[in-house]
Enzyme design. Structure first.
Site, PDB file in Angstrom:
ATOM      1  CG  HIS A  62      -1.728   0.994   1.535  1.00 51.70           C
ATOM      2  ND1 HIS A  62      -2.801   1.300   2.575  1.00 51.70           N
ATOM      3  CD2 HIS A  62      -2.227   1.904   0.467  1.00 51.70           C
ATOM      4  CE1 HIS A  62      -3.577   2.012   2.054  1.00 51.70           C
ATOM      5  NE2 HIS A  62      -3.187   2.864   1.180  1.00 51.70           N
ATOM      6  CD  GLU A  65      -2.498   2.372  -4.036  1.00 49.70           C
ATOM      7  OE1 GLU A  65      -2.476   3.752  -3.820  1.00 49.70           O
ATOM      8  OE2 GLU A  65      -3.151   1.231  -3.297  1.00 49.70           O
ATOM      9  CG  HIS A  66      -0.015   5.625  -0.481  1.00 47.24           C
ATOM     10  ND1 HIS A  66      -1.325   7.332  -0.043  1.00 47.24           N
ATOM     11  CD2 HIS A  66      -0.677   5.097  -0.667  1.00 47.24           C
ATOM     12  CE1 HIS A  66      -2.268   6.660  -0.170  1.00 47.24           C
ATOM     13  NE2 HIS A  66      -1.950   5.455  -0.282  1.00 47.24           N
ATOM     14  CD  GLU A 138       2.391  10.287   0.181  1.00 50.43           C
ATOM     15  OE1 GLU A 138       1.884   9.297   0.151  1.00 50.43           O
ATOM     16  OE2 GLU A 138       2.669  10.592  -0.632  1.00 50.43           O
ATOM     17  CD  GLU A 160      -5.456   4.794   2.882  1.00 52.50           C
ATOM     18  OE1 GLU A 160      -5.808   3.859   2.316  1.00 52.50           O
ATOM     19  OE2 GLU A 160      -4.271   4.797   2.409  1.00 52.50           O
ATOM     20  NE  ARG A 599     -41.137 -14.058 -12.924  1.00 52.05           N
ATOM     21  CZ  ARG A 599     -42.156 -13.449 -12.779  1.00 52.05           C
ATOM     22  NH1 ARG A 599     -42.325 -13.300 -10.741  1.00 52.05           N
ATOM     23  NH2 ARG A 599     -43.418 -14.221 -12.862  1.00 52.05           N
TER      24      ARG A 599
END
Length: 973
Positions: A62, A65-66, A138, A160, A599
């Site tokens: 994570h 990724e930042h 980060e 976060e 349906r």
């Protein structure tokens, strides 16, 4: 041309279901795999997905990724991602961390812009700078402003995930997954556990990138109408710089158990939430074996719909009817990992009711597998799945990215990347088996769930001491680390803190910023995109039609003007909206009604819409009943509409009580995930009628109303029923009604006679209410308390009342403010997960907000200094980029149904084509004058604006102690 010297064409296939020619390539040198989907979709998509299986819960995937989006070899600036957010026409721009993979997708309708996005992302993924300072910013770092003060943890991902762990629902979902896979990567938290994140070292972080961020570990998707040959040229320019490696990134299979397991965890709660109250939640979870057959995977997804997909689904209904809890947890089929799992559960249960819920789930599944599932429920679920597959309506989410993730469910684990994209054969096989009388879904229940001992039951209970204990543990850890340092070590931490802040505050060199590829103003269309609309009267009702290609689907909306309702009835409106489709009618119970909807249609629902009118003359407020069906089922759709709006069982006390309990529990469990929206709504509510109504119907005020409503239903049900009946009698009728149709002209013409009969079959209805809604401006600063680890901070005012007249140029100034000052001060330097500002140009309401924020007063100070930032002016490069970014939001990509409904909203709010074109021209001609005009207004917000904070009682008390009790304290949870 499908050949390229650097790539081997492994397979080529026309996939009719997605109207695409698929070419699957393998890069000869590195082994990178590429899926090139060629079609006529102008919303072009690129994405690279990497296997990134973490070994622990430090959040390395994570944080990486930042971090890779914080500067790269070719684009050595601090935040190329933000520069793209500011100055691109993107329709999607983000990155996502999953349990075993990380994805970097982008999308744009503009070809030049698309290629710019692709290049920045490729350079970020394969050649990021990922300095130690980026890792600290980060991920995590010790922060010490002076050698005498206590150290604290800071970091964007750290905060976060503190926010994520403040949400009981999110915590339960994560613990449920982890409980099933203790021996594999799915048994750790890829997002990061705040207790484990500070264990992550920079060296391990760098090594993780070198192991997994490589073409040999890459699966790349292109989608859309761009040049297929150029796609490969772009990739070869990057891939050719690497040699093949073995990333060793495969996720091993979890070994099966022969007996179920029990897990008990706690979540932080306030003292008021415990002591005999139903505050616990539980899930029962089953791990499945790896599924490689598309038919089996589709059948299991349909089984989710059969069991819990609607309020009338048998397992969901059994759980709600039991009275054991207030609402379902995130129940269903989780198929985004190698070994998928089923999870079912309830929230709002007693601490000792976990085993009862478990037994009920198993007993209900056993009954369904033995006695059979109602064929109408199965038919509805299959039809709903088929409609969704054929319509391929992904809303504002680009279709190409949705297809990318669908493909990854097979491709990432070494299986066929194209198989998940073709649904005709597996769907036909399932329907054929059902037609032949096979017990398809009963067998799946028995095979994959009941006869499966690899099961966990996870109980999550409230702990009033947990927040304080975790805070004390964190403080003790920090104190221990600080005490282990000598004077030189402490000085080094303080110096490192100062250096990081200085780096964060320093601007990028102009020559580096100039490297970020961007469009120019000349690349932007001067005119807005038109949406066709025709206006007419049909049986005294305003009819709006939109001639658009909808592939044989008719989208139909009926609007009822909420000016018919007095203020005393408005709080009941959300309940009334749900009751329309979830209580049944006098002729069929809500199970039968739900089956009928499934349906014969693509879905029927209801929602409210509120907005200040563009001219400022009051509030546009409507209830919409919306549905869609193929042209041969429009009659069925209209029949359902008639039944739900005129004959819903508003006397269904038990069902209505269940809905109120579900709504209450839903608000409580999602509060930490939507805190920025809650505080923004709350602060704006003091300044405009539309915002005030929105808060009454969906904010903290409505939550308090729901708690009171439960007691009303118990003690004075006739009054509740009378309120709901009065809403129907005042609201439903031809008076004040509109109709909106989105389809091609042939379908619209065929529909018109049926639509006329539908309208004449409705009562005339009431006129506008003379009582009014009771709004009076009442701004106040407020602290909303909940047992969370982070804060959500808003400050706002009505700029129009302060004498400010918003223009299109104001939107450009706000774009620049959000992507520079707010990003840098609230997120990068402050450590919050997000910070932004927003203006409603019609109402004039403006609000700053932060998300998952470790700060409170410091963030308010940042807001108050925003005007000084804007007064400093903006350079030509930043101005142009912000103009481009705002035009990108104006020209957002919409599918046909969204175009038709958006056109209707423009009509109802008085937003004319001429006004929108004027706004566009103001955006394109924005200048420093717009920035300075907004700055003057924000000076007044700093002096007179109101503050609303959602945070812990401790944080709000500390702020009040320091600022003289400026926040009125309101306890939410």
């Amino acid at each position: 041309m499908s050949e390229h010297p650097a790539f081997e064409l492994v397979r080529e296939q026309q996939i009719g279901e997605i109207s695409s020619l698929a070419r699957f390539y393998r890069h000869k040198k590195t082994g990178a795999e590429v899926l090139s989907l060629i079609n006529e979709d102008e919303n072009k998509v690129f994405g690279v997905t990497l296997k990134t299986p973490p070994e622990d819960s430090t959040g390395v995937a994570h944080i990486l990724e930042h971090s890779v989006l914080c500067g790269s070899r070719k684009y050595p600036v601090k935040k190329p991602f933000v520069e793209l957010l500011k100055g691109s026409l993107h329709t999607f721009l983000n990155a996502m961390t999953f349990s075993d993979k990380t994805a970097y997708p982008v999308a744009s309708q503009n070809l030049k812009d698309f290629y710019n996005l692709v290049d920045v992302y490729l350079d970020a993924v394969y050649f990021p700078l990922i300095t130690e300072d980026t890792f600290r910013q980060e991920g995590w770092h010790y922060e010490l402003d002076n050698t005498q003060g206590p150290m604290v943890f800071k970091g964007v991902v750290f905060n976060e995930m503190k926010g994520a762990y403040s949400s009981p629902a999110a915590l339960l979902g994560k613990v449920s997954q982890l409980s099933l896979y203790p021996d594999t990567t799915y048994g750790v938290n890829s997002g990061g556990d705040p207790k484990a994140i500070p264990d992550l070292t920079y060296e391990y972080f760098k090594d993780f990138h070198s192991r997994f961020y490589h073409p040999s570990n890459s699966r790349v998707v292109f989608y859309g109408d761009d040049d297929p040959a150029k796609r490969l040229d772009i990739l070869e320019a990057y891939f050719s710089q690497f040699e093949r490696i073995d990333p060793k990134a495969d996720v091993p299979l979890q070994k099966r158990w022969n007996a179920p397991r029990q897990v008990h965890e706690t979540y932080a709660a306030s003292p008021d939430e415990v002591g005999g109250k139903k505050t616990a939640m539980v899930t029962v979870n089953w791990m499945l074996d790896e599924i490689t057959d598309p038919e089996a995977m589709l059948a299991l997804n349909i089984l989710e719909s059969v069991l819990v997909g609607t309020p009338a689904a048998p397992l969901r209904k059994a759980l709600i009817d039991s009275g054991l809890g207030e609402g379902l947890t995130g129940s269903g089929f989780a198929d985004g990992i190698r070994q998928p799992y089923f999870t079912f559960g309830l929230k709002g249960i007693a601490d000792d009711a976990g085993s009862k819920v478990q037994d009920l789930i198993i007993a209900t599944l056993d009954y369904l597998s033995r006695e059979g599932i109602d064929p109408k429920t199965i038919e509805a679920a299959v039809n709903t799945a088929e409609f969704a597959l054929r319509e391929n309506n992904t809303g504002s989410f680009p279709r190409g990215i949705a297809l990318m993730f669908r493909s990854m469910g097979s491709w990432l684990y070494g299986h066929d990347p194209l198989a998940p994209l073709s649904f005709e054969a597996p769907l036909k096989a399932i329907k054929d088996k059902l037609a032949a009388g096979e017990r398809v879904f009963e067998t799946l229940i028995r095979t994959h769930i009941l006869n499966n001992p690899h099961r966990t039951t996870v109980l999550l209970t409230a702990d009033p001491n947990k927040a304080a204990e975790e805070s004390a543990e964190e403080r003790a850890r920090l104190d221990e680390a600080q005490q282990a340092l000598d004077a030189a070590g402490i000085a080094a931490v303080a110096e490192q803190t100062a250096r990081l802040k200085a780096l964060q505050e320093a601007g990028d060199p102009p020559e580096a910023l100039a490297r970020i590829p961007t469009l120019t103003l000349a690349d932007l269309p001067r005119a807005n995109k038109a949406i066709p609309i025709a206006r007419e009267e049909l049986e005294g009702v305003s009819l709006y039609t939109h001639d658009l290609p909808t592939s044989g689907v008719v989208y139909l909306d009926f609007g009822f003007n909420l000016d018919r309702l007095p203020g005393r009835l408005m709080p009941y409106l959300p309940l009334f909206i749900r009751a329309l489709t979830q209580t049944g009618t006098s002729r069929e119970d809500f199970v039968s009604l739900t089956q009928r909807i499934g349906r014969t249609t693509g879905g029927v629902g209801a929602n409210r819409w509120l907005s200040t009118r563009r001219d400022g003359a009051g509030t546009a407020a409507w209830l919409f009943v919306r549905g869609k069906a193929t042209t041969d089922h429009v009659g069925d759709l209209l029949s359902i509409f008639h039944d739900v709006i005129t004959d819903a069982r508003l006397d269904n006390r038990e069902r209505i009580k269940q809905m109120v309990l579900e709504s209450k529990a839903g608000f409580e469990s999602s509060l930490a995930g939507m805190g920025n929206g809650i505080v923004s709504m709350r602060v704006r509510a003091g300044f405009s009628e539309a915002d005030w109504l929105n808060e009454k119907l969906g904010g903290v005020s409505h939550y308090f109303f729901l708690k009171d409503l439960i007691a009303q239903i118990e003690g004075n049900w006739p009054a509740v029923q009378a309120a709901l009946e009065e809403i129907r009698s005042l609201l439903i009728g031809r008076s004040g009604m509109i109709a909106n149709v989105t389809a091609d002209n042939f379908a619209i013409a065929a529909l018109r006679p049926e639509l006329a009969r539908f309208i004449t079959g409705l009562p005339v209805g009431a006129g506008p209410s003379l009582e009014g809604w009771g709004f009076e401006p009442s701004p106040q600063s407020e602290g909303l308390t909940f047992p969370g680890q982070v804060n959500y901070v808003a400050k706002g005012a009505n700029l129009k009342e302060l004498g400010f007249a918003p223009t299109g140029g104001t939107a450009v100034a706000i774009k620049h403010l959000n992507t520079t000052y707010m990003w840098d001060k609230v997120r990068v330097q402050g450590g919050a997960y997000g910070g932004s500002s927003g203006l409603d140009p019609f109402a004039g309401t403006f609000a700053f907000t932060s998300y998952r924020d470790p700060n409170l007063l410091g963030t308010i100070d940042v807001y108050d200094k925003a005007s000084a930032f804007l007064k400093a002016g903006v350079g030509e490069q930043d101005l142009v980029r912000s103009v481009i970014g705002v035009i990108g939001t104006v020209d957002t990509y919409r599918l046909p149904d969204a175009k038709g409904f958006t056109s209707l909203i423009w009509e109802l709010s008085g937003d004319t084509d001429e006004a929108r074109q004027q706004r566009r021209e103001e955006i394109l001609s924005a200048s420093n004058r717009d920035f300075k005009a907004l700055a003057e207004a924000l000076d007044q917000v700093a002096r007179t604006g109101q503050v609303v904070v959602l945070g812990s009682e401790t944080a709000i008390k500390a702020a009040n102690d320091e600022r003289g009790g400026f926040l009125k304290v309101t306890k939410v949870l």
